[in-house]
Design a protein around this motif. Structure first.
Motif, PDB file in Angstrom:
ATOM      1  N   GLN A 361     -50.970 -21.698  92.618  1.00  0.00           N
ATOM      2  CA  GLN A 361     -49.936 -22.029  91.644  1.00  0.00           C
ATOM      3  C   GLN A 361     -50.501 -21.911  90.231  1.00  0.00           C
ATOM      4  O   GLN A 361     -51.630 -22.332  89.975  1.00  0.00           O
ATOM      5  N   GLY A 362     -49.705 -21.312  89.338  1.00  0.00           N
ATOM      6  CA  GLY A 362     -50.108 -21.171  87.949  1.00  0.00           C
ATOM      7  C   GLY A 362     -49.321 -22.107  87.057  1.00  0.00           C
ATOM      8  O   GLY A 362     -48.102 -22.271  87.222  1.00  0.00           O
ATOM      9  N   LEU A 363     -50.002 -22.739  86.098  1.00  0.00           N
ATOM     10  CA  LEU A 363     -49.372 -23.644  85.137  1.00  0.00           C
ATOM     11  C   LEU A 363     -49.793 -23.216  83.738  1.00  0.00           C
ATOM     12  O   LEU A 363     -50.933 -22.794  83.540  1.00  0.00           O
ATOM     13  N   PRO A 364     -48.931 -23.287  82.746  1.00  0.00           N
ATOM     14  CA  PRO A 364     -47.565 -23.813  82.775  1.00  0.00           C
ATOM     15  C   PRO A 364     -46.496 -22.774  83.127  1.00  0.00           C
ATOM     16  O   PRO A 364     -45.313 -23.086  83.110  1.00  0.00           O
ATOM     17  N   ASP A 365     -46.879 -21.523  83.460  1.00  0.00           N
ATOM     18  CA  ASP A 365     -45.884 -20.486  83.729  1.00  0.00           C
ATOM     19  C   ASP A 365     -45.011 -20.802  84.930  1.00  0.00           C
ATOM     20  O   ASP A 365     -43.850 -20.408  84.987  1.00  0.00           O
ATOM     21  N   GLY A 366     -45.584 -21.468  85.939  1.00  0.00           N
ATOM     22  CA  GLY A 366     -44.813 -21.791  87.120  1.00  0.00           C
ATOM     23  C   GLY A 366     -44.778 -20.692  88.155  1.00  0.00           C
ATOM     24  O   GLY A 366     -43.969 -20.751  89.090  1.00  0.00           O
ATOM     25  N   ASP A 367     -45.623 -19.658  88.029  1.00  0.00           N
ATOM     26  CA  ASP A 367     -45.653 -18.637  89.082  1.00  0.00           C
ATOM     27  C   ASP A 367     -46.474 -19.160  90.255  1.00  0.00           C
ATOM     28  O   ASP A 367     -47.346 -20.016  90.104  1.00  0.00           O
ATOM     29  N   HIS A 368     -46.187 -18.642  91.451  1.00  0.00           N
ATOM     30  CA  HIS A 368     -46.879 -19.150  92.623  1.00  0.00           C
ATOM     31  C   HIS A 368     -46.875 -18.112  93.737  1.00  0.00           C
ATOM     32  O   HIS A 368     -46.049 -17.198  93.773  1.00  0.00           O
ATOM     33  N   PHE A 369     -47.825 -18.289  94.657  1.00  0.00           N
ATOM     34  CA  PHE A 369     -47.989 -17.410  95.803  1.00  0.00           C
ATOM     35  C   PHE A 369     -48.409 -18.261  96.991  1.00  0.00           C
ATOM     36  O   PHE A 369     -49.270 -19.144  96.865  1.00  0.00           O
ATOM     37  N   GLU A 370     -47.780 -18.040  98.156  1.00  0.00           N
ATOM     38  CA  GLU A 370     -48.121 -18.764  99.370  1.00  0.00           C
ATOM     39  C   GLU A 370     -48.178 -17.793 100.555  1.00  0.00           C
ATOM     40  O   GLU A 370     -47.303 -16.940 100.697  1.00  0.00           O
ATOM     41  N   LEU A 371     -49.188 -17.943 101.358  1.00  0.00           N
ATOM     42  CA  LEU A 371     -49.323 -17.191 102.602  1.00  0.00           C
ATOM     43  C   LEU A 371     -49.667 -18.173 103.702  1.00  0.00           C
ATOM     44  O   LEU A 371     -50.651 -18.914 103.598  1.00  0.00           O
ATOM     45  N   ALA A 386     -47.321 -15.409 113.804  1.00  0.00           N
ATOM     46  CA  ALA A 386     -46.111 -15.423 112.985  1.00  0.00           C
ATOM     47  C   ALA A 386     -46.446 -16.067 111.650  1.00  0.00           C
ATOM     48  O   ALA A 386     -47.219 -17.036 111.596  1.00  0.00           O
ATOM     49  N   GLY A 387     -45.880 -15.523 110.560  1.00  0.00           N
ATOM     50  CA  GLY A 387     -46.220 -16.048 109.245  1.00  0.00           C
ATOM     51  C   GLY A 387     -45.161 -15.768 108.217  1.00  0.00           C
ATOM     52  O   GLY A 387     -44.133 -15.131 108.489  1.00  0.00           O
ATOM     53  N   VAL A 388     -45.408 -16.242 107.006  1.00  0.00           N
ATOM     54  CA  VAL A 388     -44.492 -16.060 105.891  1.00  0.00           C
ATOM     55  C   VAL A 388     -45.301 -15.813 104.626  1.00  0.00           C
ATOM     56  O   VAL A 388     -46.392 -16.367 104.442  1.00  0.00           O
ATOM     57  N   LEU A 389     -44.811 -14.926 103.773  1.00  0.00           N
ATOM     58  CA  LEU A 389     -45.425 -14.589 102.490  1.00  0.00           C
ATOM     59  C   LEU A 389     -44.405 -14.835 101.395  1.00  0.00           C
ATOM     60  O   LEU A 389     -43.282 -14.303 101.449  1.00  0.00           O
ATOM     61  N   LEU A 390     -44.769 -15.638 100.391  1.00  0.00           N
ATOM     62  CA  LEU A 390     -43.838 -16.030  99.339  1.00  0.00           C
ATOM     63  C   LEU A 390     -44.448 -15.752  97.968  1.00  0.00           C
ATOM     64  O   LEU A 390     -45.640 -15.977  97.743  1.00  0.00           O
ATOM     65  N   PHE A 391     -43.626 -15.253  97.044  1.00  0.00           N
ATOM     66  CA  PHE A 391     -43.968 -15.127  95.629  1.00  0.00           C
ATOM     67  C   PHE A 391     -42.847 -15.774  94.825  1.00  0.00           C
ATOM     68  O   PHE A 391     -41.671 -15.710  95.220  1.00  0.00           O
ATOM     69  N   GLY A 392     -43.177 -16.361  93.679  1.00  0.00           N
ATOM     70  CA  GLY A 392     -42.148 -16.960  92.851  1.00  0.00           C
ATOM     71  C   GLY A 392     -42.615 -17.156  91.430  1.00  0.00           C
ATOM     72  O   GLY A 392     -43.798 -17.038  91.110  1.00  0.00           O
ATOM     73  N   GLY A 393     -41.655 -17.484  90.552  1.00  0.00           N
ATOM     74  CA  GLY A 393     -41.936 -17.713  89.142  1.00  0.00           C
ATOM     75  C   GLY A 393     -41.118 -16.804  88.252  1.00  0.00           C
ATOM     76  O   GLY A 393     -40.341 -15.968  88.736  1.00  0.00           O
ATOM     77  N   PHE A 399     -47.078 -13.340  89.725  1.00  0.00           N
ATOM     78  CA  PHE A 399     -46.450 -13.461  91.036  1.00  0.00           C
ATOM     79  C   PHE A 399     -44.926 -13.415  90.961  1.00  0.00           C
ATOM     80  O   PHE A 399     -44.269 -12.996  91.914  1.00  0.00           O
ATOM     81  N   GLY A 400     -44.362 -13.830  89.833  1.00  0.00           N
ATOM     82  CA  GLY A 400     -42.906 -13.776  89.691  1.00  0.00           C
ATOM     83  C   GLY A 400     -42.374 -12.360  89.730  1.00  0.00           C
ATOM     84  O   GLY A 400     -41.259 -12.112  90.207  1.00  0.00           O
ATOM     85  N   ALA A 401     -43.166 -11.400  89.242  1.00  0.00           N
ATOM     86  CA  ALA A 401     -42.743  -9.997  89.262  1.00  0.00           C
ATOM     87  C   ALA A 401     -42.739  -9.407  90.666  1.00  0.00           C
ATOM     88  O   ALA A 401     -42.247  -8.296  90.865  1.00  0.00           O
ATOM     89  N   MET A 402     -43.255 -10.156  91.638  1.00  0.00           N
ATOM     90  CA  MET A 402     -43.379  -9.627  92.994  1.00  0.00           C
ATOM     91  C   MET A 402     -42.456 -10.336  93.983  1.00  0.00           C
ATOM     92  O   MET A 402     -42.672 -10.300  95.194  1.00  0.00           O
ATOM     93  N   LYS A 403     -41.392 -10.973  93.472  1.00  0.00           N
ATOM     94  CA  LYS A 403     -40.496 -11.699  94.371  1.00  0.00           C
ATOM     95  C   LYS A 403     -39.828 -10.791  95.396  1.00  0.00           C
ATOM     96  O   LYS A 403     -39.436 -11.244  96.469  1.00  0.00           O
ATOM     97  N   SER A 404     -39.717  -9.503  95.093  1.00  0.00           N
ATOM     98  CA  SER A 404     -39.116  -8.577  96.057  1.00  0.00           C
ATOM     99  C   SER A 404     -40.014  -8.358  97.277  1.00  0.00           C
ATOM    100  O   SER A 404     -39.568  -7.779  98.273  1.00  0.00           O
ATOM    101  N   GLU A 405     -41.280  -8.806  97.210  1.00  0.00           N
ATOM    102  CA  GLU A 405     -42.207  -8.631  98.332  1.00  0.00           C
ATOM    103  C   GLU A 405     -42.217  -9.832  99.275  1.00  0.00           C
ATOM    104  O   GLU A 405     -42.987  -9.854 100.240  1.00  0.00           O
ATOM    105  N   ARG A 406     -41.379 -10.840  99.054  1.00  0.00           N
ATOM    106  CA  ARG A 406     -41.345 -11.999  99.943  1.00  0.00           C
ATOM    107  C   ARG A 406     -40.847 -11.589 101.325  1.00  0.00           C
ATOM    108  O   ARG A 406     -39.877 -10.831 101.439  1.00  0.00           O
ATOM    109  N   ARG A 407     -41.489 -12.124 102.354  1.00  0.00           N
ATOM    110  CA  ARG A 407     -41.092 -11.719 103.706  1.00  0.00           C
ATOM    111  C   ARG A 407     -41.648 -12.687 104.744  1.00  0.00           C
ATOM    112  O   ARG A 407     -42.605 -13.427 104.493  1.00  0.00           O
ATOM    113  N   ALA A 408     -41.038 -12.640 105.921  1.00  0.00           N
ATOM    114  CA  ALA A 408     -41.571 -13.288 107.130  1.00  0.00           C
ATOM    115  C   ALA A 408     -42.032 -12.197 108.068  1.00  0.00           C
ATOM    116  O   ALA A 408     -41.442 -11.108 108.111  1.00  0.00           O
TER     117      ALA A 408
END
Length: 416
Positions: A361-371, A386-393, A399-408
């Motif tokens: 997680q990045g602060l104060p921008d609020g971008d984040h990545f989870e695997l 089985a897993g999940v990949l998340l981008f946000g912000g 990581f916010g620029a990569m929200k289109s790559e979120r997937r299970a």
């Protein structure tokens, strides 16, 4: 022609090994669903072959992936036959290992530093955020490199040269739209002067496993230059630009009792914008990471780290004015100081089911990545996962620029 060369190299290496060549690898099938609108389904079948051998002080390793991938925005359409077959060299290297030094040449992973996922001194091997999954070859890209390491008692000297550096794979296409275009990246010249070169000294000192490093090479993180033409469509065109970077830094770790491990790592970066007045070039920066790994049981460990980034010689107001003059009506600029967190949890129950989670997680921008993924060893060599990949912000963050790559995703894998 390049694929023929890879196959020939892979086949020729074993002829030089005096000891029996070890051949192993895995076969797997993966399916994923993207969290997008429209939904995108993707499938991958992979065969990995990994051959290694030794003759006296010399050895070799050749790892190659044969991938068949398919994707479709409308899985109900029987005419959807978008598929691609690719041959990917993961590692192709030869080594010489006399008594006091190692020399390894070829396509290889080069990792520096001791912290997890956020590594300020780890500057040779780029990240692949687009294809990230549980396999090393999917989230890191091995460069072609020459590496020499000398050993002197409890100390070592590591020298690395990468003649043609590669940038991080960031999935920047997600930034493009009807009004914003994305052009081909602007990379440094491909010559000896613009390769990666580094030295690292490591030693055991008063119970600390410590090192110091110096680096000169390509900054794997992109800056952004832009052009604006109100009569064109798209009117704003962004160009990822990669400049040169000089860095010095170090890291250390120390055990605290039998269950805790302290890790600290930091590096100072000098970019091509030494005075901080060019908004299209990354600013000089001090990056640092500190954290603890707790291992209460051999089957369980948890790591928590704090990250800090401080920009030197930086005027945010001047950057805003410069970007507005270039045609960006509402520019977003970096803060002078940014912080973040990295968490990693790994758990294995009696060597059969396991769980792994990584979060950044990045602060104060609020971008984040989870695997995160859970796996089960159903039989000897057979694993179901089985897993999940998340981008946000915000859209303009890493990581916010990569929200289109979120997937299970899910996979079945057989290792041999």
């Amino acid at each position: 022609m390049r694929r023929i060369f890879y196959v020939g190299l892979f086949a020729a290496f074993p002829a030089y090994a005096a000891e029996p060549v070890e051949l192993h690898g895995y076969a797997k099938a993966t399916a994923s669903v993207g969290f997008t609108d429209p939904v995108v389904l993707e499938g991958l079948s992979r065969l990995q072959l990994d051959a290694s051998g030794r003759q006296g002080p010399a050895d070799f390793r050749a790892t190659i992936d044969l991938d068949l991938s398919a994707s479709g925005a409308d899985p109900g359409d029987p005419s959807d036959r978008d598929a691609e077959l690719s041959l990917l060299p993961v590692e192709l290297k030869v080594g010489l290992h006399p008594r006091y030094f190692d020399l390894v040449v070829g396509k290889q992973y080069v990792f520096w530093g001791q912290t997890d996922w956020a590594n300020p001194t780890d500057l040779f091997t780029p990240w692949d955020y687009v294809n990230i999954s549980n396999e090393l070859e999917d989230y890191r890209i091995a460069p072609w490199a020459a590496r020499a390491t000398g050993y002197f008692g409890d100390a070592s000297l590591d020298l690395v040269w990468v003649p043609v550096p590669l940038p991080h794979a960031m999935g920047l296409d997600a930034m493009a739209g009807d009004e914003i275009g994305l052009s081909e990246p602007d990379l440094p010249p491909r010559d000896v002067a613009h390769g990666d070169l580094g030295a690292r000294i490591s030693a055991l000192f008063l119970g600390f496993d410590a090192s110091l490093m110096a680096f000169h090479g390509m900054d794997k993180r992109p800056g952004m230059s832009m052009s604006f033409d109100p009569l064109a469509m798209p009117s704003l065109v962004l160009t990822p630009s990669y400049g040169m970077l000089n860095a010095v830094g170090g890291d250390f770790s120390r055990a605290i009792g039998s269950q805790l491990l302290l890790k600290v790592e930091a590096a100072n970066y000098w970019t091509e914008d030494l005075v901080g007045d060019d908004p299209t070039v990354r600013n000089p920066e001090l990056a640092s990471v500190a954290g603890l790994t707790w291992v209460p049981h051999p089957a369980f460990n948890i790591t928590v780290q704090g990250t800090s980034n401080h920009l030197w010689a930086y005027d945010a107001d001047a950057d805003v004015q410069a970007l507005q003059a270039l045609g960006d009506p509402d520019p977003q600029v970096d803060p002078v100081d940014a912080w973040g967190l990295v968490e990693r949890v790994a758990w294995t129950w009696q060597d059969t089911p396991s769980l792994s989670v990584v979060g950044v997680q990045g602060l104060p921008d609020g971008d984040h990545f989870e695997l995160g993924y859970a796996s089960w060893r159903a039989a000897d060599g057979l694993t179901v996962l089985a897993g999940v990949l998340l981008f946000g912000g915000p859209d303009d963050t890493r990581f916010g620029a990569m929200k289109s790559e979120r997937r299970a995703f899910t996979e079945v894998k057989y290792a041999f």
